[in-house]
Design a protein around this motif. Structure first.
Motif, short mmCIF file in Angstrom:
data_model
loop_
_atom_site.label_atom_id
_atom_site.label_comp_id
_atom_site.label_asym_id
_atom_site.label_seq_id
_atom_site.Cartn_x
_atom_site.Cartn_y
_atom_site.Cartn_z
N GLU A 1 21.54 10.06 21.68
CA GLU A 1 20.40 10.94 21.48
C GLU A 1 19.13 10.27 21.96
OE1 GLU A 1 22.17 12.41 17.21
OE2 GLU A 1 20.02 12.27 17.48
N ILE A 2 18.27 11.08 22.54
CA ILE A 2 16.94 10.62 22.86
C ILE A 2 15.99 11.56 22.15
CG2 ILE A 2 15.25 10.20 24.66
CD1 ILE A 2 17.55 9.71 26.58
N ARG A 3 15.32 11.06 21.15
CA ARG A 3 14.42 11.93 20.39
C ARG A 3 12.99 11.44 20.59
NH1 ARG A 3 17.88 11.59 15.23
NH2 ARG A 3 16.38 9.99 14.72
N SER A 4 12.12 12.30 21.01
CA SER A 4 10.71 11.95 21.10
C SER A 4 9.87 13.07 20.57
CB SER A 4 10.33 11.63 22.54
OG SER A 4 10.58 12.73 23.37
N HIS A 5 10.44 13.91 19.69
CA HIS A 5 9.67 15.03 19.18
C HIS A 5 9.24 14.72 17.76
CE1 HIS A 5 13.79 15.73 17.85
NE2 HIS A 5 13.26 16.30 16.78
N LEU A 6 8.39 15.56 17.23
CA LEU A 6 7.81 15.40 15.91
C LEU A 6 8.08 16.65 15.11
CD1 LEU A 6 4.44 13.96 17.13
CD2 LEU A 6 6.31 12.67 16.13
N PRO A 7 8.03 16.73 13.85
CA PRO A 7 7.69 15.64 12.95
C PRO A 7 8.88 14.74 12.62
CG PRO A 7 8.04 17.66 11.72
CD PRO A 7 8.17 18.03 13.17
N ARG A 8 8.57 13.68 11.91
CA ARG A 8 9.57 12.71 11.53
C ARG A 8 9.20 12.20 10.15
NH1 ARG A 8 10.42 7.34 12.27
NH2 ARG A 8 12.53 6.69 12.74
N THR A 9 10.05 12.48 9.18
CA THR A 9 9.67 12.21 7.79
C THR A 9 9.38 10.74 7.54
OG1 THR A 9 11.98 12.04 7.24
CG2 THR A 9 10.92 14.18 6.90
N GLY A 10 10.10 9.82 8.22
CA GLY A 10 9.86 8.41 7.96
C GLY A 10 8.53 7.96 8.53
N LEU B 1 30.56 0.97 19.36
CA LEU B 1 29.37 1.81 19.34
C LEU B 1 29.75 3.28 19.17
CD1 LEU B 1 26.23 1.78 19.85
CD2 LEU B 1 26.78 2.35 22.22
N ILE B 2 29.14 3.93 18.17
CA ILE B 2 29.40 5.36 17.97
C ILE B 2 28.15 6.21 18.14
CG2 ILE B 2 31.40 5.02 16.48
CD1 ILE B 2 29.57 5.48 14.06
N LYS B 3 26.98 5.58 18.15
CA LYS B 3 25.75 6.35 18.29
C LYS B 3 24.65 5.44 18.82
CE LYS B 3 22.95 9.60 15.59
NZ LYS B 3 22.71 10.15 14.25
N ALA B 4 23.83 5.96 19.73
CA ALA B 4 22.69 5.21 20.25
C ALA B 4 21.52 6.16 20.37
CB ALA B 4 23.02 4.61 21.62
N THR B 5 20.44 5.86 19.70
CA THR B 5 19.31 6.78 19.61
C THR B 5 18.02 6.08 19.99
OG1 THR B 5 20.39 7.82 17.71
CG2 THR B 5 18.10 8.37 18.09
N TYR B 6 17.23 6.72 20.87
CA TYR B 6 15.89 6.22 21.18
C TYR B 6 14.90 7.17 20.52
CZ TYR B 6 11.80 4.53 23.69
OH TYR B 6 10.57 4.00 23.99
N ASP B 7 14.02 6.62 19.70
CA ASP B 7 13.11 7.43 18.91
C ASP B 7 11.69 6.91 19.06
OD1 ASP B 7 13.40 8.68 15.48
OD2 ASP B 7 12.27 9.37 17.23
N SER B 8 10.74 7.83 19.14
CA SER B 8 9.35 7.39 19.24
C SER B 8 8.53 8.05 18.14
CB SER B 8 8.77 7.75 20.61
OG SER B 8 8.85 9.13 20.85
N CYS B 9 7.72 7.23 17.50
CA CYS B 9 6.84 7.68 16.44
C CYS B 9 5.45 7.85 17.03
CB CYS B 9 6.83 6.63 15.33
SG CYS B 9 5.96 7.10 13.85
N CYS B 10 4.77 8.94 16.70
CA CYS B 10 3.49 9.20 17.37
C CYS B 10 2.46 8.13 17.04
CB CYS B 10 2.96 10.57 17.00
SG CYS B 10 2.43 10.73 15.30
N VAL B 11 2.30 7.82 15.78
CA VAL B 11 1.34 6.80 15.37
C VAL B 11 1.94 6.06 14.18
CG1 VAL B 11 -0.93 6.37 14.34
CG2 VAL B 11 -0.70 8.08 16.15
N GLY B 12 1.80 4.75 14.17
CA GLY B 12 2.24 3.99 13.01
C GLY B 12 3.62 3.39 13.16
N SER B 13 4.11 2.88 12.05
CA SER B 13 5.36 2.13 12.07
C SER B 13 6.18 2.48 10.83
CB SER B 13 5.04 0.64 12.08
OG SER B 13 6.20 -0.15 12.02
#
Lengths: 119, 274
Positions: free
Chosen positions: B6-15, B126-138
């Motif tokens: 998965e490549i996720r770069s959308h929002l929102p993200r609860t974490g 390996l069963i899953k590989a995800t790239y995720d981007s958070c808009c601001v913060g950590s």
């Protein structure tokens, strides 16, 4: 006149000493041959501990070891760094440019290794 | 077995709580003398730079192993205790802010994280590989890879996990056994039979720095020192420990978690106590 001359020479000497102190370079902490002992199929895990010290991380019951390495371009040498973390708990990669990854076989002999440029 | 990339770069993200940070930025920009400027996304220089959206394509899901991922990317930035999940973090500067007025000024960068998270099965495949981007913060590492849940899966006897500081061998700086500096930041884990403390400096798959069976504990007290309460644990041998609890590992108020930890240990060492 003579006193002024002596004073001038003394000040010039003092200034030269100060400037030379600023120009002194830091001693190198790296070694260009730090990793030359690593040979796939030959190097034992104990030899790695002796040469590089404790790894920064271990995986699969020490079948995989990783070391954080800094690099000095002056002598193209590497040096081992301890793991550092930020306030949030994430590791910092500011000083460490490379990650050395070592994979061993069941007998503790190096099977594969790679030097990964992290930043 | 379901496998995915998965490549996720959308929002929102609860974490990430992106909305709260955007709200704060918006409110900040409305105050007088405050400027918030977006910038081209550049690396902060504090983290790795060898992950990107295409990193997941380097590994064959269902075939790549932990060794393959490590040999390609290097030491991960977060790991679960059972090594089922690795996380790699890259921090980018996405903007700058300035505040000024009345002869003084301040400013700084606005950072955002990108994460590459890999998941492995029990055999290390390996069963899953995800790239995720958070808009601001950590996101904190323990939340990102779900350390608490992984620990519970590995050890069913765990009853409480908390973020804490540990002072070994002393109660506080006035105690005879105090040596400066000795406060260690990490994770306090209470199981049915023992107390454990894991350092935050090391990855979560490393052994505990402290393992203390309840049968070796003589007393536990909750006492105020300066502005906060500390959990004091005294061993039968006479050695003392102090814990400053910051909160539950994934959620939970600091005070409630501290009180829960105190009650749990007290009931373990003296079940008949009221």
């Amino acid at each position: 006149m003579k006193a002024n001359c002596i004073l001038g020479v003394a000040m010039a000497l003092a200034l030269a000493l100060i400037v030379s102190g600023c120009a002194t370079s830091q001693p190198l902490k790296s070694r260009a041959d730090l990793l030359t002992f690593l040979v796939d199929g030959k190097t034992a895990r104990q030899e790695v501990f002796l040469q590089l010290g404790q790894p920064s991380a271990r995986f699969e019951n020490e079948r995989i070891l990783t070391y954080r390495l800094g690099y000095e371009s002056k002598n193209s040498g590497y040096y081992v760094l301890e793991r550092e973390v930020t306030y949030e708990g994430w590791p910092a990669w500011k000083a460490a440019n490379f990650s050395l990854v070592l994979v061993f076989d069941e007998g503790g002999v190096l099977k594969r290794h790679s030097l990964v440029r992290v930043n | 077995m379901k496998t995915s990339v998965e490549i996720r770069s959308h929002l929102p993200r609860t974490g990430c709580r992106w909305w709260s940070r955007m709200l704060a930025l918006g409110a900040l920009s409305l105050t007088s003398g405050c400027i918030v400027l977006p910038t081209p996304h550049i690396d902060s220089g504090e983290t790795r730079t060898n992950i990107c959206e295409q990193t997941a394509n380097r590994f064959a899901v269902g075939a790549a192993t932990r060794a393959d991922v490590l040999l390609a990317l290097g030491e991960p930035d977060a790991v679960t205790p059972d090594e089922s999940r690795f996380a790699f973090r890259r921090e980018k500067i996405v903007g700058v802010w300035f505040v000024g007025g009345y002869g003084s000024a301040a400013g700084g960068s606005i950072d955002a994280d990108r994460y590459f998270v890999t998941e492995f099965d029990a055999g290390g495949t390996l069963i899953k590989a995800t790239y995720d981007s958070c808009c601001v913060g950590s996101t904190a590492p323990e939340k990102l890879v779900k350390i608490a849940a992984a620990e519970m899966n590995r050890d069913a006897s765990i009853r409480l996990q908390a973020r804490a500081n540990w002072l070994a061998g002393a109660r506080n700086y006035r105690s005879p056994g105090y040596q400066n500096p000795t406060w260690i930041s990490g994770r306090l884990v209470l199981t049915e039979s023992e107390l454990r403390f894991f350092s935050r400096v090391g990855l979560a798959n490393e052994p505990a720095l402290l393992t203390l069976p309840y049968m070796n504990i003589k007393s536990v007290t909750l006492e105020r020192f300066v502005f906060t309460k500390f959990l004091y644990v005294d061993e039968q041998s006479g050695r003392n420990h102090a814990f400053q609890i910051w909160g539950g590992l994934e959620n939970g108020h600091a005070r409630q978690t501290r009180d829960d930890a105190f009650e749990f240990i007290r009931n373990k060492i003296n079940p008949s106590a009221p």
